[in-house]
Scaffold this active site. Structure first.
Site, PDB file in Angstrom:
ATOM      1  CE  LYS A  21      38.707   7.079  23.342  1.00  0.00           C
ATOM      2  NZ  LYS A  21      38.626   7.421  24.754  1.00  0.00           N
ATOM      3  CG  ASP A  77      36.730  11.531  28.326  1.00  0.00           C
ATOM      4  OD1 ASP A  77      36.512  10.301  28.362  1.00  0.00           O
ATOM      5  OD2 ASP A  77      35.846  12.376  28.544  1.00  0.00           O
ATOM      6  CB  SER A  78      37.256  11.559  22.318  1.00  0.00           C
ATOM      7  OG  SER A  78      37.401  10.171  22.486  1.00  0.00           O
ATOM      8  CE1 TYR A 170      27.051   8.206  18.694  1.00  0.00           C
ATOM      9  CE2 TYR A 170      29.005   7.498  19.877  1.00  0.00           C
ATOM     10  CZ  TYR A 170      27.668   7.779  19.861  1.00  0.00           C
ATOM     11  OH  TYR A 170      26.927   7.646  21.009  1.00  0.00           O
ATOM     12  CE  LYS A 191      38.823   8.723  13.379  1.00  0.00           C
ATOM     13  NZ  LYS A 191      38.290   7.645  14.204  1.00  0.00           N
TER      14      LYS A 191
END
Ligand SMILES: O=P(O)(O)OP(=O)(O)OP(=O)(O)OC[C@H]1O[C@@H](n2cnc3c(O)ncnc32)[C@H](O)[C@@H]1O
Ligand SMILES: [Mg+2]
Length: 210
Positions: A21, A77-78, A170, A191
């Site tokens: 991140k 926060d994901s 993921y 992305k």
């Protein structure tokens, strides 16, 4: 909507201990004259994520860093929300990867976590809906207590087995709509152009930089 507070050029703490991140947020911040420093680099503690929503956890992390470093902090926060699993793992996405590493200490095993999602999907039968989305809530917190929230999302389908080595978490099982590749097979720039994080970031930029 209430007025947004502008972000001034200068130091900003990335309130995350996830290297994947931090790398992505640095790339997204690069054009804006901000000097990002991560919570890890400042030795700030990783707060316990006790919230039940992405927004609560994002605020909790951003506030902890803003107070700890006495400067503006940005938290993310994901999570992955799978339609056939009623939105799970959702806010608990990172928890599904908690494992005892081979060194004996606590760690995160993403392959195991991806397998856990796949296991639950396969229990539902071969024709199960494999759609899922990644969501990202960004929280900006200032040392005086002011905060702002921005949300982003990207829709896709889960694949199995995992494919690709780029990205993090993921990414190897997530194939965004309209693409043959998973997030872990796409060029990182691709992305950044479409991810849940990029979507949230676009809203942040409109509110806080324009
Ligand atoms: O809380 P911080 O320190 O930021 O790091 P974290 O890894 O614990 O992050 P979260 O609490 O937000 O948990 C979200 C998890 O969702 C997954 N995730 C989020 N964004 C992702 C992305 O772009 N690609 C793959 N997985 C992602 C990833 O596994 C994260 O660990
Ligand atoms: Mg976390």
């Amino acid at each position: 909507m209430a007025d947004h507070r502008k972000l001034e050029p200068g130091k900003l703490v990335i309130a995350s201990h996830n290297q994947g991140k931090v790398r992505e947020i640095r790339a997204l911040l690069a054009p804006f004259g901000i000097e990002p420093v991560s919570a890890g680099e400042l030795d700030l503690p990783e707060p316990e994520e006790t919230g039940t929503t992405f927004a609560e956890n994002a605020l909790l992390k951003a506030r902890a860093s803003a107070e700890g470093a006495n400067c503006v902090a940005l938290a993310d926060d994901s999570g992955l929300c799978v339609a056939a699993l009623d939105g799970a793992p959702g806010v608990y996405t990172a928890d599904w990867a908690e494992a005892d590493s081979y060194e004996g200490g606590p760690g995160r095993d993403w392959y195991m976590a991806m397998g856990k999602v796949e296991g639950k999907l396969s229990e539902l039968g071969p024709n199960t809906d494999r759609s899922a989305y990644f969501t990202c809530t960004l929280a900006l917190a200032w040392p005086d207590g002011h905060s702002e929230l921005f949300e982003g999302r990207i829709q896709g389908n889960l694949v199995w087995p995992p494919r690709g080595t780029l990205g993090f978490g993921y990414d190897p099982v997530f194939q965004p709509i309209g693409f043959e590749q998973t997030f872990a097979e796409l060029d990182p720039q691709q992305k950044h152009d479409m991810s849940h994080r990029a979507d949230a970031f676009e809203k942040l930029v409109k509110a806080c930089f324009d």
